[in-house]
Design an enzyme around this catalytic site. Structure first.
Site, PDB file in Angstrom:
ATOM      1  N   LYS A   1      35.741  41.886  41.228  1.00  0.00           N
ATOM      2  CA  LYS A   1      35.742  42.599  39.996  1.00  0.00           C
ATOM      3  C   LYS A   1      34.917  43.931  39.891  1.00  0.00           C
ATOM      4  CE  LYS A   1      36.973  41.990  35.149  1.00  0.00           C
ATOM      5  NZ  LYS A   1      37.102  41.034  34.208  1.00  0.00           N
TER       6      LYS A   1
ATOM      7  N   TYR B   1      28.612  30.714  28.111  1.00  0.00           N
ATOM      8  CA  TYR B   1      28.555  29.348  28.481  1.00  0.00           C
ATOM      9  C   TYR B   1      27.345  28.588  27.945  1.00  0.00           C
ATOM     10  CZ  TYR B   1      31.723  31.060  31.838  1.00  0.00           C
ATOM     11  OH  TYR B   1      32.946  31.761  32.514  1.00  0.00           O
TER      12      TYR B   1
ATOM     13  N   ARG C   1      36.387  33.939  41.596  1.00  0.00           N
ATOM     14  CA  ARG C   1      37.766  34.250  41.261  1.00  0.00           C
ATOM     15  C   ARG C   1      38.790  34.058  41.976  1.00  0.00           C
ATOM     16  NH1 ARG C   1      34.109  38.686  39.690  1.00  0.00           N
ATOM     17  NH2 ARG C   1      33.730  38.888  37.454  1.00  0.00           N
TER      18      ARG C   1
ATOM     19  N   HIS D   1      40.406  29.860  37.369  1.00  0.00           N
ATOM     20  CA  HIS D   1      39.361  30.331  36.397  1.00  0.00           C
ATOM     21  C   HIS D   1      38.825  28.861  35.899  1.00  0.00           C
ATOM     22  CE1 HIS D   1      38.220  34.283  35.970  1.00  0.00           C
ATOM     23  NE2 HIS D   1      37.841  34.107  34.907  1.00  0.00           N
TER      24      HIS D   1
ATOM     25  N   HIS E   1      28.921  38.716  36.982  1.00  0.00           N
ATOM     26  CA  HIS E   1      28.895  39.362  35.765  1.00  0.00           C
ATOM     27  C   HIS E   1      28.041  40.727  35.483  1.00  0.00           C
ATOM     28  CE1 HIS E   1      30.399  35.527  33.885  1.00  0.00           C
ATOM     29  NE2 HIS E   1      31.530  36.078  34.233  1.00  0.00           N
TER      30      HIS E   1
END
Length: 311
Positions: A179, A289, A154, A254, A280
């Site tokens: 994150k 995806y 990111r 992104h 994730h």
């Protein structure tokens, strides 16, 4: 207690749960925004909040125009509601409220939309060629683009990188405070690794020398003034190269992340590996995806559908 005192107590509670500072600020801000709205409909304190007020706020969010002139996405609307629901739940747990007025809150269904900003491999190569690698800033920018596409990290994760996070010998990057405040290690591709090696040894020292007040700067990517690169400057540089590459749609950090994941899965990467690489928590986030590999689906349809064999 008054609302400011309750928010201060809630802030400390979130800190005790080891929530990231950015997350804490966001949660508190969501609560403040709710009570700014609630005051207009007669709510004076958390004790006055009823289910009807929360429903009214949910309807308000559904029609609220953001600073970009658009209505907030369903996901953002739900996040605002989650913020106030968690706060009210906390007040009940602390015995400040006798009952939880948010216990029957229902969140809006989030539509399953595919990422729209996927670059083709040809477009990726085209934008990668735009920085002038014969210049200091051009070489730095090419290195940044290579790292984005190679790792799928990111924007803030890239800006947080320090010299100590790069292991060229092992071909790894340590991503700190991603994150949710989570650290992870991601593989650094061969080409991106070569660019970083040259940048670290030949380009970055030039940028670091510009700032004479502090030659101990640890950030990996530096500005022309020898300071850590800002997110606005990064966005501007990427847009410059997008325009030079004649790519008509917006390109952001992104975009490289989405493109990296899509291209890896299209080339038969294990989805669990992609999940770990992107950081994730939920596999469902990575599975979006899978739906983007329409090229493979079209090929399978052509090969196996009975009607495709008819003349």
């Amino acid at each position: 207690m008054e609302l400011p005192e309750l928010l201060d107590s809630y802030r400390k509670h979130l800190q005790a749960l080891n929530r990231a500072p950015k997350t804490i600020r966001q949660y508190v801000q969501w609560v403040e925004r709710f009570f700014d709205f609630a005051e207009t409909i007669g709510v004076k304190s958390p004790a006055d909040v009823a289910g009807a007020h929360l429903l009214a706020y949910q309807k308000h969010l559904a029609n609220l125009i953001n600073r970009n002139g658009r209505i907030h996405s369903i996901k953002v609307q739900n996040n605002h509601m989650i913020g106030i629901v968690m706060f009210l739940r906390y007040l009940c747990a602390e015995g400040i409220l006798a009952h939880n007025p948010a216990q029957h809150v229902q969140y809006a269904r989030v539509p399953e939309r595919l990422p729209r900003d996927i670059l083709s491999t040809a477009e990726i190569k085209k934008i990668l060629r735009q920085p002038d690698v014969q210049t200091v800033m051009g070489y730095r920018d090419r290195t940044i683009l290579e790292v984005f596409y190679s790792t799928g990290i990111r924007r803030q994760e890239l800006l947080n990188l320090t010299m100590g996070d790069v292991n060229l010998e092992s071909g790894l990057l340590t991503v700190r405070e991603g994150k949710g405040g989570k650290d992870r290690v991601v593989p650094l591709g061969r080409i991106a690794g070569k660019y970083i090696e040259t940048y670290v040894n030949g380009i970055r020292p030039t940028l670091a020398q510009i700032r004479t007040l502090d030659n101990q700067e640890k950030a990996l990517f530096l500005s022309l003034r020898g300071r850590p690169l800002s997110k606005n400057a990064l966005a501007e540089r990427i847009d410059v190269y997008r325009r030079k590459a004649n790519i008509p749609h917006p390109v952001s950090p992104h975009t490289f992340r989405h493109s990296c994941a899509t291209h890896m899965i299209r080339n038969r990467a294990n989805i669990r590996h992609v999940q770990e690489m992107l950081g994730h928590v939920n596999l469902n986030t990575t599975q979006q995806y899978l739906h983007l590999t329409i090229t493979d689906l079209k090929e399978a349809h052509h090969r196996f559908h009975p009607r495709e064999k008819d003349k």
